[in-house]
Design a protein around this motif. Structure first.
Motif, PDB file in Angstrom:
ATOM      1  N   ILE A 195       0.868  -1.164   0.156  1.00 30.55           N
ATOM      2  CA  ILE A 195       0.045  -0.130   0.096  1.00 30.55           C
ATOM      3  C   ILE A 195       0.954   1.171  -0.022  1.00 30.55           C
ATOM      4  N   ALA A 196       1.800   1.314   0.912  1.00 30.95           N
ATOM      5  CA  ALA A 196       2.548   2.495   0.827  1.00 30.95           C
ATOM      6  C   ALA A 196       3.366   2.428  -0.591  1.00 30.95           C
ATOM      7  N   THR A 197       3.902   1.464  -1.267  1.00 34.74           N
ATOM      8  CA  THR A 197       4.454   1.575  -2.445  1.00 34.74           C
ATOM      9  C   THR A 197       3.525   2.115  -3.422  1.00 34.74           C
ATOM     10  N   VAL A 198       2.332   1.714  -3.531  1.00 39.36           N
ATOM     11  CA  VAL A 198       1.322   2.175  -4.216  1.00 39.36           C
ATOM     12  C   VAL A 198       1.069   3.732  -4.489  1.00 39.36           C
ATOM     13  N   VAL A 199       1.138   4.074  -3.071  1.00 41.00           N
ATOM     14  CA  VAL A 199       0.807   5.621  -2.579  1.00 41.00           C
ATOM     15  C   VAL A 199       2.034   6.334  -3.157  1.00 41.00           C
ATOM     16  N   LEU A 200       3.307   5.987  -2.866  1.00 45.61           N
ATOM     17  CA  LEU A 200       4.344   6.324  -3.413  1.00 45.61           C
ATOM     18  C   LEU A 200       4.606   6.545  -4.781  1.00 45.61           C
ATOM     19  N   GLY A 201       4.038   5.521  -5.378  1.00 45.05           N
ATOM     20  CA  GLY A 201       3.971   5.703  -7.020  1.00 45.05           C
ATOM     21  C   GLY A 201       3.087   6.668  -7.359  1.00 45.05           C
ATOM     22  N   ALA A 202       1.924   6.724  -6.799  1.00 45.30           N
ATOM     23  CA  ALA A 202       0.814   7.689  -7.211  1.00 45.30           C
ATOM     24  C   ALA A 202       1.568   9.168  -7.238  1.00 45.30           C
ATOM     25  N   CYS A 203       2.274   9.453  -6.137  1.00 49.38           N
ATOM     26  CA  CYS A 203       2.786  10.716  -5.829  1.00 49.38           C
ATOM     27  C   CYS A 203       3.854  10.832  -6.764  1.00 49.38           C
ATOM     28  N   ALA A 204       4.851  10.010  -7.036  1.00 52.50           N
ATOM     29  CA  ALA A 204       5.862  10.221  -7.970  1.00 52.50           C
ATOM     30  C   ALA A 204       5.061  10.525  -9.369  1.00 52.50           C
ATOM     31  N   THR A 205       4.246   9.888  -9.696  1.00 51.56           N
ATOM     32  CA  THR A 205       3.441  10.020 -11.011  1.00 51.56           C
ATOM     33  C   THR A 205       2.972  11.424 -11.263  1.00 51.56           C
ATOM     34  N   GLY A 206       2.230  11.894 -10.054  1.00 51.01           N
ATOM     35  CA  GLY A 206       1.785  13.051 -10.041  1.00 51.01           C
ATOM     36  C   GLY A 206       2.913  14.152  -9.985  1.00 51.01           C
ATOM     37  N   ALA A 207       4.008  14.009  -9.577  1.00 53.65           N
ATOM     38  CA  ALA A 207       5.101  15.187  -9.359  1.00 53.65           C
ATOM     39  C   ALA A 207       5.851  14.975 -10.750  1.00 53.65           C
ATOM     40  N   LEU A 208       5.831  13.852 -11.626  1.00 55.22           N
ATOM     41  CA  LEU A 208       6.577  13.876 -12.786  1.00 55.22           C
ATOM     42  C   LEU A 208       5.569  14.332 -13.826  1.00 55.22           C
ATOM     43  N   ILE A 209       4.345  14.240 -13.632  1.00 49.56           N
ATOM     44  CA  ILE A 209       3.567  14.663 -14.767  1.00 49.56           C
ATOM     45  C   ILE A 209       2.985  16.304 -14.410  1.00 49.56           C
ATOM     46  N   GLY A 210       3.346  16.565 -13.161  1.00 49.69           N
ATOM     47  CA  GLY A 210       3.302  18.058 -12.792  1.00 49.69           C
ATOM     48  C   GLY A 210       3.720  19.000 -13.705  1.00 49.69           C
ATOM     49  N   PRO A 211       4.912  18.763 -14.222  1.00 47.23           N
ATOM     50  CA  PRO A 211       5.713  20.122 -15.071  1.00 47.23           C
ATOM     51  C   PRO A 211       4.598  20.245 -16.522  1.00 47.23           C
ATOM     52  N   VAL A 212       4.079  19.393 -16.922  1.00 53.30           N
ATOM     53  CA  VAL A 212       3.091  19.194 -17.819  1.00 53.30           C
ATOM     54  C   VAL A 212       2.098  20.251 -17.940  1.00 53.30           C
ATOM     55  N   SER A 213       1.405  20.090 -16.585  1.00 51.94           N
ATOM     56  CA  SER A 213       0.248  20.844 -16.399  1.00 51.94           C
ATOM     57  C   SER A 213       0.550  22.221 -15.786  1.00 51.94           C
ATOM     58  N   LEU A 214       1.720  22.322 -15.255  1.00 55.25           N
ATOM     59  CA  LEU A 214       2.268  23.802 -15.010  1.00 55.25           C
ATOM     60  C   LEU A 214       2.442  24.516 -16.239  1.00 55.25           C
ATOM     61  N   HIS A 215       2.930  23.683 -17.232  1.00 53.32           N
ATOM     62  CA  HIS A 215       3.578  24.446 -18.422  1.00 53.32           C
ATOM     63  C   HIS A 215       1.848  24.935 -19.179  1.00 53.32           C
ATOM     64  N   ARG A 216       0.962  24.059 -19.255  1.00 51.47           N
ATOM     65  CA  ARG A 216      -0.116  24.209 -19.719  1.00 51.47           C
ATOM     66  C   ARG A 216      -0.912  25.437 -19.257  1.00 51.47           C
ATOM     67  N   LEU A 217      -1.129  25.301 -17.969  1.00 51.90           N
ATOM     68  CA  LEU A 217      -1.663  26.514 -17.250  1.00 51.90           C
ATOM     69  C   LEU A 217      -1.181  27.726 -17.029  1.00 51.90           C
ATOM     70  N   VAL A 218       0.183  27.975 -17.251  1.00 50.03           N
ATOM     71  CA  VAL A 218       0.768  29.145 -17.220  1.00 50.03           C
ATOM     72  C   VAL A 218       1.506  29.454 -18.699  1.00 50.03           C
ATOM     73  N   ALA A 219       1.161  28.801 -19.778  1.00 53.58           N
ATOM     74  CA  ALA A 219       1.796  29.240 -21.117  1.00 53.58           C
ATOM     75  C   ALA A 219       1.056  30.387 -21.569  1.00 53.58           C
ATOM     76  N   GLY A 220       1.666  31.258 -22.005  1.00 50.51           N
ATOM     77  CA  GLY A 220       1.472  32.738 -22.553  1.00 50.51           C
ATOM     78  C   GLY A 220       1.279  33.659 -21.577  1.00 50.51           C
ATOM     79  N   ARG A 221       1.675  33.461 -20.253  1.00 50.47           N
ATOM     80  CA  ARG A 221       1.489  34.388 -19.357  1.00 50.47           C
ATOM     81  C   ARG A 221       3.154  35.185 -19.008  1.00 50.47           C
ATOM     82  N   ARG A 222       3.809  34.572 -19.877  1.00 54.30           N
ATOM     83  CA  ARG A 222       5.321  35.438 -20.048  1.00 54.30           C
ATOM     84  C   ARG A 222       5.876  35.261 -18.652  1.00 54.30           C
ATOM     85  N   ILE A 223       5.738  33.931 -18.025  1.00 49.07           N
ATOM     86  CA  ILE A 223       6.519  33.693 -16.824  1.00 49.07           C
ATOM     87  C   ILE A 223       7.280  32.465 -16.765  1.00 49.07           C
ATOM     88  N   LYS A 224       7.759  32.103 -17.981  1.00 53.63           N
ATOM     89  CA  LYS A 224       8.358  30.829 -18.295  1.00 53.63           C
ATOM     90  C   LYS A 224       9.630  30.676 -17.278  1.00 53.63           C
TER      91      LYS A 224
END
Length: 165
Positions: free
Chosen positions: A68-97
């Motif tokens: 269970i701890a391993t699955v939760v860690l894997g879910a958190c790792a997935t979130g953190a490593l996909i986070g940059p994509v979401s970050l980029h999409r939500l701030v694109a065009g705001r001149r804060i690259k």
């Protein structure tokens, strides 16, 4: 003129604006994240299937807790490593690259730490189930040290050794 003197006269670094540097760094970061994302997603997908196998019910309470701890860690790792994509999409065009690159880099480092924990916990669980031997924690500790050396110590040593002061 000696070579050392010629080197001193040469321009070093890149001649790029803050925005150009952010664009370059973003592209490099995304390439790095793709590699880590692939690994964590394959591992996480595999982990999600374990609970549906007949063997899961035979695991000890300790092994189920590790799972269970391993699955939760894997879910958190997935979130953190996909986070940059979401970050980029939500701030694109705001001149804060430049700021987005900084936060994406932090998320990526966090994702790598979580991937280290996920991989280590997975290895612990697999070896506990496969061998039931007392040497398992030592073997896992050795692998964790190897990851720390490859993922953090060597890059930090290289950074320290080869960065101009």
């Amino acid at each position: 003129m000696p070579e050392a003197e010629q080197d001193r006269g040469r321009r070093r670094g890149r001649n790029e604006t803050e925005e150009e540097r952010a664009d370059r760094m973003w592209q490099e970061l995304i390439q790095e994240v793709r590699v880590a994302q692939m690994g964590v997603q394959i591992l996480f997908g595999f982990l999600l299937t374990v609970v549906f196998t007949p063997k899961y019910d035979d695991l000890s309470d300790a092994d189920q807790t590790i799972y269970i701890a391993t699955v939760v860690l894997g879910a958190c790792a997935t979130g953190a490593l996909i986070g940059p994509v979401s970050l980029h999409r939500l701030v694109a065009g705001r001149r804060i690259k430049p700021q987005a690159v900084q936060w994406a880099s932090r998320l990526t480092l966090l994702g790598l730490l979580l991937l280290l924990a996920t991989t280590s916990a997975s290895l612990l669980l697999i070896l506990r189930v496969a061998t039931h031997d007392d040497f398992v924690p030592y073997l896992v500790a050795g692998v964790v040290c190897w990851y720390l050396l490859c993922w953090f110590a060597l890059p930090m040593w290289t950074r320290h050794r080869h960065t101009a002061r």
